[in-house]
Design an enzyme around this catalytic site. Structure first.
Site, PDB file in Angstrom:
ATOM      1  N   LEU A  60       9.444  15.137  -2.430  1.00 51.49           N
ATOM      2  CA  LEU A  60      10.780  15.163  -3.011  1.00 51.49           C
ATOM      3  C   LEU A  60      11.746  15.582  -1.901  1.00 51.49           C
ATOM      4  CD1 LEU A  60      10.069  16.877  -6.469  1.00 51.49           C
ATOM      5  CD2 LEU A  60      10.488  14.443  -6.031  1.00 51.49           C
ATOM      6  N   ASP A 179       5.982   5.627   1.445  1.00 51.56           N
ATOM      7  CA  ASP A 179       5.605   6.146   0.132  1.00 51.56           C
ATOM      8  C   ASP A 179       6.223   5.302  -0.980  1.00 51.56           C
ATOM      9  OD1 ASP A 179       4.554   8.441  -1.570  1.00 51.56           O
ATOM     10  OD2 ASP A 179       6.684   8.495  -2.107  1.00 51.56           O
ATOM     11  N   GLU A 204       2.549   1.855   0.644  1.00 50.60           N
ATOM     12  CA  GLU A 204       1.757   2.239  -0.527  1.00 50.60           C
ATOM     13  C   GLU A 204       2.259   1.423  -1.718  1.00 50.60           C
ATOM     14  OE1 GLU A 204       0.851   6.231  -3.235  1.00 50.60           O
ATOM     15  OE2 GLU A 204       2.876   5.724  -2.586  1.00 50.60           O
ATOM     16  N   ASP A 287      -3.603  11.621  -3.210  1.00 51.49           N
ATOM     17  CA  ASP A 287      -3.334  11.324  -4.617  1.00 51.49           C
ATOM     18  C   ASP A 287      -4.611  11.015  -5.391  1.00 51.49           C
ATOM     19  OD1 ASP A 287      -0.517  11.579  -4.624  1.00 51.49           O
ATOM     20  OD2 ASP A 287      -0.288   9.592  -3.752  1.00 51.49           O
ATOM     21  N   TRP A 403     -26.761  -2.071  11.770  1.00 47.47           N
ATOM     22  CA  TRP A 403     -27.469  -2.490  12.978  1.00 47.47           C
ATOM     23  C   TRP A 403     -26.482  -3.229  13.884  1.00 47.47           C
ATOM     24  CZ3 TRP A 403     -29.041  -2.925   8.017  1.00 47.47           C
ATOM     25  CH2 TRP A 403     -30.261  -2.345   7.642  1.00 47.47           C
TER      26      TRP A 403
END
Length: 490
Positions: A60, A179, A204, A287, A403
């Site tokens: 915020l 964000d 995001e 989150d 591998w």
């Protein structure tokens, strides 16, 4: 185009802002572990939101130009950034651009006046904000309710955000995590990228996967297509977190539904299978895991998840908690070093050889035709490639093994099938076979918009103007895909 080895490390969790340990504050805690991260092979470190914030966690943001936060002072931050760069690690800032908290009340009593260098008023808030009256334009995304949603259409907002991001570049940050990217148009993210030239920008864009009741649908094309659309909207400049792979892979290892990891085209079933060069994979973050537990990975299956993302294309992300709290550093380091040693990168080639109820097997090459290859197996099945063919174990644990080999025995073909997303819109018509493959590109570019990986017999396609309708049958599944092309491609 050559892609280098990259691994992103998230250097905080939801509770890091509350840290009161011997290091003094969180920035100093991370500083004391820079050497560990460099030794592991990490190339980028994602740090928490750096600004003054109404909430300790930083999501915020309030006074943007104030860099003293619950994580430490501005001086501590600068010291950490300098140390990371000296270790060859690119610092990535968590930037909250969708919303911002005001410092003062406006004339109507609402909290709509912003403080600090970027002292906006309610014209910086979208007109349809659900909680804070704004006089800006309509939102270009999905507004939140807990803070004023910023109007990125305003030129003064764009100018100030670019100025702020450039100031972060000035103290040592080299990239951005965006964000809540659903909150505003990716068009503006593209503008901010153009103005700041980050090493990495990753958004995001998190929305729900597709379910049928409580059952995760096998086909998640619509979900990963929404992420592709957001990447497109940034001018194809930003990457995005692969929430599609997160959900599918988590379900696959949890219930032994490894068949989910191969889509109907034979490719990885997340964003990874559509646009690997723009994909950032992850297991958990602040989150989904940590103390919030919004969408947590099954704890006993975490290393299966890392075995997958650290051996596949895209940019894999490693989470602080798993390395330092869960004590998985050495296991994860083995996988990172294998990735680096065999040249696996965001555009590497994947050939999925098995995906069923017993496990998953894929061969991954550094690039098309490369002799540097690995095999990855996850699941409970007893399987291994032939040691006589040069395959040597590189990393292993419960339900996973990797591998590798750097040479191909005489008589063996090193080439792996090319992924559709690597063909970059090219189309070729052989004597009796049509192959169409492409990543999602803008219609204005006139290239193929959809990929079809099946070999198609000559009598199974038809031309109509500048479209080709391809009809393909694979087992009991029938697909009909329309691909748009340029006239000069025909």
């Amino acid at each position: 185009m050559k892609f280098q080895h990259d691994v992103l490390f998230q250097a905080f969790d939801w509770d890091s802002s509350k840290y009161k340990g011997s290091a003094g504050n969180w920035y100093k805690k991370v500083l004391s572990n820079v050497g560990v991260l460099a030794e592991m092979g990490v190339t980028m470190v994602w740090l928490p939101p750096p600004t003054d914030s109404l909430s300790k966690e930083g999501y915020l943001p309030r006074v943007l130009d104030k860099l003293d936060s619950a994580y430490g002072s501005e001086g501590d931050l600068k010291e950490l950034l300098s140390s990371l760069k000296k270790a060859g690690i690119h610092p990535i800032a968590d930037t909250v651009l969708n919303h911002r908290c005001a410092s003062y009340q406006g004339s109507n009593g609402a909290w709509t006046k912003f403080g600090g260098k970027y002292a906006w008023d309610d014209t910086a808030i979208v007109a349809n904000d659900p909680s804070f009256p704004g006089r800006g334009h309509q939102s270009t995304g999905v507004p939140i309710t807990i803070a004023p949603n910023i109007d990125h259409r305003q030129e003064f907002v764009q100018k100030d955000i670019i100025d702020w991001l450039q100031s972060l570049r000035g103290i040592g940050f080299e990239g951005w995590r965006i964000d809540y990217a659903r909150g505003f148009s990716g068009e503006f993210v593209g503008k901010y990228i153009n103005a700041t030239d980050p090493y990495l920008c990753v958004g995001e864009f998190w929305d729900a996967l597709d379910y049928d009741g409580g059952f995760l649908k096998e086909n998640q094309d619509s979900h990963r297509s929404r992420i592709c659309k957001w990447i497109d909207s940034t001018g194809k400049q930003s990457s995005a977190f692969d929430f599609t792979t997160k959900g599918i892979l988590m379900q696959a290892v949890k219930t032994q539904e490894y068949w989910r990891l191969r889509d109907r085209r034979g490719k990885p079933s997340g964003l990874l299978g559509f646009w690997p060069e723009k994909t950032v994979t992850f297991i958990d973050n602040h989150d989904t895991g940590s103390s919030q537990q919004h969408w947590p990975w099954p704890p006993e299956k975490v290393m299966e998840g890392y075995a997958y993302i650290l051996t596949h294309p895209g940019v894999p992300t490693v989470f602080w908690d798993h390395v330092f709290d869960w004590k998985l550093k050495d296991k994860i380091k083995d996988l990172i070093q294998t990735r680096k040693n065999f040249g696996i990168n965001r555009a590497s080639v994947v050939n999925i050889e098995r995906a069923d109820g017993n496990g998953y097997v894929a061969r991954v090459a550094a690039e098309e035709g490369s002799h540097s290859q690995i095999y990855i197996k996850i699941g409970p099945m007893d399987w291994a490639p032939s040691a006589e063919r040069g395959w040597k174990i590189q990393a292993s644990g419960p339900n996973y093994a990797v591998w590798g080999r750097t040479g191909v025995p005489k008589g063996e073909e090193p080439k792996l099938p090319q992924r559709p997303s690597q063909i970059f819109g090219k189309m070729r018509i052989d004597r009796d076979v049509l192959k169409v493959g492409a990543r999602r590109l803008p219609e204005s570019a006139g290239t193929v918009l959809i990929s079809c990986e099946y070999p198609i017999d000559a009598d199974e396609f038809e031309f109509t103007d500048f479209e080709i309708t391809v009809k393909a049958v694979r087992g009991s599944t029938s697909d009909s895909v329309t691909c748009k092309v340029n006239q000069d491609q025909l």
